[in-house]
Design a protein around this motif. Structure first.
Motif, short mmCIF file in Angstrom:
data_model
loop_
_atom_site.label_atom_id
_atom_site.label_comp_id
_atom_site.label_asym_id
_atom_site.label_seq_id
_atom_site.Cartn_x
_atom_site.Cartn_y
_atom_site.Cartn_z
N MET A 84 0.72 -1.12 -0.04
CA MET A 84 -0.09 -0.06 0.04
C MET A 84 0.73 1.31 0.02
O MET A 84 1.86 1.17 0.08
CB MET A 84 -0.95 -0.03 1.17
N GLY A 85 0.12 2.41 0.25
CA GLY A 85 0.65 3.62 0.01
C GLY A 85 2.13 4.02 0.61
O GLY A 85 2.25 3.55 1.72
N ASN A 86 2.82 4.80 -0.19
CA ASN A 86 4.20 5.01 0.29
C ASN A 86 4.12 6.08 1.20
O ASN A 86 4.71 7.27 0.92
CB ASN A 86 5.10 5.20 -0.78
N THR A 87 3.25 5.91 2.52
CA THR A 87 3.34 7.21 3.32
C THR A 87 3.82 6.77 4.79
O THR A 87 3.91 5.72 5.28
CB THR A 87 1.95 7.75 3.53
N ASN A 88 4.47 7.80 5.28
CA ASN A 88 4.87 7.37 6.71
C ASN A 88 3.67 7.31 7.93
O ASN A 88 3.92 6.33 8.72
CB ASN A 88 5.52 8.77 7.32
#
Ligand SMILES: Cc1cc2nc3c(=O)[nH]c(=O)nc-3n(C[C@H](O)[C@H](O)[C@H](O)COP(=O)(O)O)c2cc1C
Length: 172
Positions: A84-88
């Motif tokens: 999934m999303g490459n978010t912190n």
């Protein structure tokens, strides 16, 4: 007892790639080893553990939970890959979901996550939801799938190397 041990779970090789970079980045003079969780028999022990997993429904596998919760008075770092999303924010969630299994008498060093490509069957599954689910949601999932296709890439692997350096500084 070894100084450094890398233990990882990987179904399709993404997390294994990170594990190998982490293993290579660890100093070799003091004793180190790397183990696929499928061959883990609990006989190896080390001062510092680098425990890796792939995100499976937002968490890690039971084998990884078993290892994490069995550790006492160790230095422990987590790493992993997810589709999934490459978010912190998402990485932080994965970290928290695994970190809760580490008993308090260990020293927690931090975590490193990056995206890892998913199998084509997952894309087909998302596509099959067309007409049954919200199209925007399906498009978002497909964009995650497509973004992940090139990962882990060289940048991700370099960051994994830097993560080991940071952990080593904390330990010394
Ligand atoms: C059954 C299954 C469940 C998954 N669940 C998640 C998830 O909850 N979150 C996520 O970001 N990725 C999820 N993924 C994607 C994998 O975590 C990702 O592709 C990972 O890089 C696979 O690592 P590996 O190659 O080391 O097995 C899932 C994949 C599969 C097959």
């Amino acid at each position: 007892m070894l100084k450094n041990l890398v233990v990882y779970a990987s179904e399709t090789g993404n997390t294994k790639k990170l594990a190998e970079v982490i293993f290579d980045a660890l100093p070799s003079s003091t004793g180190k080893d790397i183990v696929d969780v499928r061959t883990w028999n609990g006989k190896l022990d080390a001062e510092n553990y680098f425990v890796g997993f792939w995100a499976n429904r937002g968490s890690c596998s039971l084998e990884i939970i078993d290892i994490l919760s069995s550790l006492r008075k160790k230095n422990i770092a987590l790493f992993g890959t997810c589709g999934m999303g490459n978010t912190n924010t998402y990485y932080h969630k994965l970290e928290q979901n695994a970190k809760v299994w580490i008993p308090d008498d260990n020293r927690y060093l931090g975590a490193y996550f990056c995206q890892g490509k998913m199998q084509p069957s997952i894309r087909d599954k998302y596509e099959s939801y067309r007409g049954k689910c919200d199209d925007n949601k399906i498009d978002l999932m497909l964009s995650f799938f497509d973004d992940a296709l090139s990962h882990p890439d060289n940048q991700d692997l370099l960051k994994a190397h830097l993560f080991v350096d940071e952990c080593m500084k904390k330990i010394s």
